[in-house]
Write an enzyme that holds these catalytic residues in place. Structure first.
Site, short mmCIF file in Angstrom:
data_model
loop_
_atom_site.label_atom_id
_atom_site.label_comp_id
_atom_site.label_asym_id
_atom_site.label_seq_id
_atom_site.Cartn_x
_atom_site.Cartn_y
_atom_site.Cartn_z
N HIS A 194 -5.46 -0.18 6.07
CA HIS A 194 -5.18 0.73 7.20
C HIS A 194 -6.23 0.83 8.32
O HIS A 194 -6.85 1.86 8.50
CB HIS A 194 -4.86 2.14 6.68
CG HIS A 194 -5.78 2.69 5.61
ND1 HIS A 194 -7.14 2.62 5.67
CD2 HIS A 194 -5.48 3.35 4.46
CE1 HIS A 194 -7.66 3.20 4.61
NE2 HIS A 194 -6.67 3.65 3.86
N HIS B 183 3.35 14.28 0.02
CA HIS B 183 2.77 15.58 -0.34
C HIS B 183 3.88 16.62 -0.24
O HIS B 183 4.77 16.51 0.60
CB HIS B 183 1.64 15.97 0.61
CG HIS B 183 0.42 15.11 0.46
ND1 HIS B 183 -0.34 15.09 -0.68
CD2 HIS B 183 -0.17 14.23 1.31
CE1 HIS B 183 -1.35 14.24 -0.54
NE2 HIS B 183 -1.28 13.69 0.66
N HIS C 46 1.55 5.14 -2.30
CA HIS C 46 1.10 6.10 -3.32
C HIS C 46 2.34 6.68 -3.98
O HIS C 46 3.15 7.31 -3.31
CB HIS C 46 0.27 7.21 -2.67
CG HIS C 46 -0.98 6.69 -2.02
ND1 HIS C 46 -2.18 6.63 -2.68
CD2 HIS C 46 -1.20 6.17 -0.79
CE1 HIS C 46 -3.10 6.11 -1.87
NE2 HIS C 46 -2.54 5.82 -0.72
N LEU C 47 2.51 6.41 -5.29
CA LEU C 47 3.73 6.89 -5.97
C LEU C 47 3.47 8.13 -6.82
O LEU C 47 4.39 8.69 -7.39
CB LEU C 47 4.37 5.76 -6.78
CG LEU C 47 4.86 4.56 -5.94
CD1 LEU C 47 5.59 3.56 -6.83
CD2 LEU C 47 5.74 4.98 -4.78
N ARG C 48 2.22 8.57 -6.91
CA ARG C 48 1.86 9.90 -7.46
C ARG C 48 2.11 10.12 -8.94
O ARG C 48 1.89 11.22 -9.44
CB ARG C 48 2.58 11.01 -6.68
CG ARG C 48 2.38 10.98 -5.17
CD ARG C 48 0.93 11.05 -4.78
NE ARG C 48 0.77 11.26 -3.32
CZ ARG C 48 -0.33 10.98 -2.65
NH1 ARG C 48 -1.39 10.47 -3.28
NH2 ARG C 48 -0.41 11.21 -1.37
N ASN D 217 -4.86 6.27 -7.22
CA ASN D 217 -5.39 7.65 -7.16
C ASN D 217 -4.40 8.67 -7.72
O ASN D 217 -3.98 9.61 -7.06
CB ASN D 217 -5.84 8.03 -5.74
CG ASN D 217 -4.73 7.97 -4.72
OD1 ASN D 217 -3.74 7.28 -4.93
ND2 ASN D 217 -4.89 8.68 -3.62
N HIS E 298 0.84 -1.20 0.00
CA HIS E 298 0.00 0.00 0.00
C HIS E 298 0.87 1.25 0.00
O HIS E 298 1.27 1.76 1.05
CB HIS E 298 -0.91 -0.02 1.24
CG HIS E 298 -1.94 1.07 1.23
ND1 HIS E 298 -3.12 0.96 1.93
CD2 HIS E 298 -1.98 2.28 0.63
CE1 HIS E 298 -3.84 2.07 1.75
NE2 HIS E 298 -3.15 2.88 0.97
N ASP F 269 1.20 2.81 3.73
CA ASP F 269 0.33 3.86 3.19
C ASP F 269 1.15 5.13 2.93
O ASP F 269 0.71 6.26 3.20
CB ASP F 269 -0.86 4.16 4.11
CG ASP F 269 -1.98 4.93 3.38
OD1 ASP F 269 -1.85 5.15 2.16
OD2 ASP F 269 -2.97 5.30 4.03
N GLY G 171 -2.17 12.39 4.78
CA GLY G 171 -1.16 11.41 4.41
C GLY G 171 0.22 11.77 4.91
O GLY G 171 0.54 12.94 5.06
ZN LIG Z 1 -6.72 4.85 2.14
ZN LIG Z 2 -3.62 4.89 0.84
#
Ligand SMILES: [Zn+2]
Ligand SMILES: [Zn+2]
Length: 424
Positions: free
Chosen positions: A231, A308, A62-64, A94, A60, A304, A323
């Site tokens: 999470h 940012h 986020h690599l953006r 996302n 889990h 997670d 985040g």
């Molecule tokens: Zn989430």
């Molecule tokens: Zn997440």
């Protein structure tokens, strides 16, 4: 260095429950042999005093990329992963555009070739992650998606979630659920409770999370489909999953290092790096999460990792995006907070951070076994260190852990037989 032998270390291998001395022989990027017992002669990688584990897997992150390359790219995220001991990561959809079609998934698979660790895309459950219409999951699976999720948001509509789970079951993959009902969470920015009242910040009540966890569990029971709860932050959530496991439902669950190491009282600092969804809960919840980890309620610990930019996190609490990054601190937090305090041992930690997530995603990782890809993480369990900004390889630095003292550190990360991180 293509062929080498790791000797002198303690092998931590959950697949055969082995924790003891051993030798690992690597040839042509694969594990050629795992030999138990003390080595007769020294190899070319000396792991004396160190733990030799299957490469860690973070299911889990986020690599953006695409869309937010100023926060993180697939490449920069892979450097952060390697520094944290991860040899495989699965990235959430996302992005902008979101990973909700074959083309987008192919883009990540293509970009992943430049990454220093294995990067696996997770496709969206619904088109544009809007929760209205199912995405083309079959197409995305063919293109290389390993699981499906609308993470960032929960799927609000129960019929859509039911169909998504049934579709995932048919495809033989797992739906991953970010559990929060938006109407209940409203525009809250932290856990609803005594601290949110005192600070005058909007609350996100635990019921917003627990109700959706309960729904996913009931849908899993009703449809016979697997579901993975992302999470988990609350005591009630831990209890629901415990009951689901007693019933032997196809429910797996993860928590993150911040849910067992931080609580809502810390938000008195108004540090926006502590703003996450679901929010940090009370000390009681933190203890329940720890107990859940100790008693086997949880299958996975994932970071997670949510990068940012500084300017975004510098906004007021209400406007700062939720985040925190986590790839570089995950293992150290597990070691410092859980292993050092005897909540779990190293075998269990590696199971939670490698073997089981690999199994859930059905990716070739998580075991030290002849014939497997040589993804290996070497850890110094006794190394005492202070986490600084210089240790951050991620493009973003939004973490509340700068300055924290840790025990335990990744010293070398090997991907397909190649060293991609080495502690200098
Ligand atoms: Zn989430
Ligand atoms: Zn997440």
């Amino acid at each position: 260095m293509n062929d080498f032998t790791i000797t002198g270390g303690t092998i931590v291998n959950p697949v055969d429950n082995y924790y003891g001395p051993g030798t690992i022989v690597v040839k042509k990027g694969k594990i050629a042999e795992v030999r138990k017992g003390k080595a007769g002669k020294r190899g070319n990688v000396d792991a004396s005093g160190l733990l030799v584990c299957p490469g860690l897997v973070d299911m889990h992150v986020h690599l953006r990329e695409p869309g937010f390359e100023y926060k993180e790219t697939i490449y920069s995220g892979s450097l952060a992963a390697a520094a944290g001991g991860f040899t495989s990561v699965a990235c959430m959809p996302n992005t902008d555009p979101p990973l909700d079609n074959q083309e987008a998934v192919r883009f990540v698979v293509q970009k992943a070739k430049e990454a220093v660790v294995h990067v696996y895309p997770i496709g969206a459950l619904t088109k544009a992650r809007k929760g209205k219409e199912l995405a083309e999951m079959g197409d995305m699976l063919q293109a290389g998606a390993v699981a499906f999720s609308d993470d960032g948001n929960g799927v609000q509509n129960s019929v859509i979630m039911r169909r998504a789970m049934e579709y995932c079951k048919m495809l033989g993959v797992t739906a991953i659920s970010h559990c929060e009902f938006d109407d209940l969470a409203d525009s809250g920015v932290m856990n609803e409770g005594a601290v949110s009242s005192r600070l005058g910040l909007g609350g996100r009540p635990r019921i917003a999370e627990e109700l959706m966890i309960a729904r996913e569990i009931m849908l899993a029971e009703y449809t016979g489909s697997p579901v993975h709860i992302a999470h988990v932050s609350s005591a009630g959530g831990v209890e629901l999953i415990k009951q689901a496991k007693k019933k032997k439902l196809r429910v797996t669950a993860e928590t993150c290092p911040h849910y067992f190491s931080l609580n809502d009282e810390m938000l008195e600092s108004y540090d926006t790096n502590l703003k996450v969804h679901p929010p940090l809960r009370t000390k009681k919840d933190v203890n329940a999460v720890k107990k859940g980890i100790a008693s086997g309620v949880f299958d996975v610990i994932a970071s997670d990792h949510a990068p940012h930019a500084y300017e975004e996190k510098a906004l007021e609490f209400d406007y700062s995006p939720p985040g925190m990054i986590g790839l570089e601190t995950s293992l150290a937090l597990v070691s410092t907070e859980l292993i050092n305090n005897k909540v779990i041992d190293w075998l269990e930690a590696v199971r939670l951070m490698s073997t089981t997530p690999a199994y859930i995603l059905n990716i070739p990782a998580g075991k030290l076994k002849a014939g497997e890809i040589a993804d290996i993480t070497i850890i110094d369990p006794k190394h005492e260190w202070t986490f600084t900004e210089d240790d951050i390889k991620s493009l973003s630095k939004n973490t509340p852990f700068v300055g924290k003292k840790f025990i335990g550190r990744v010293v070398r990360t090997i991907v397909s037989g190649k060293t991609v991180f080495e502690l200098k």
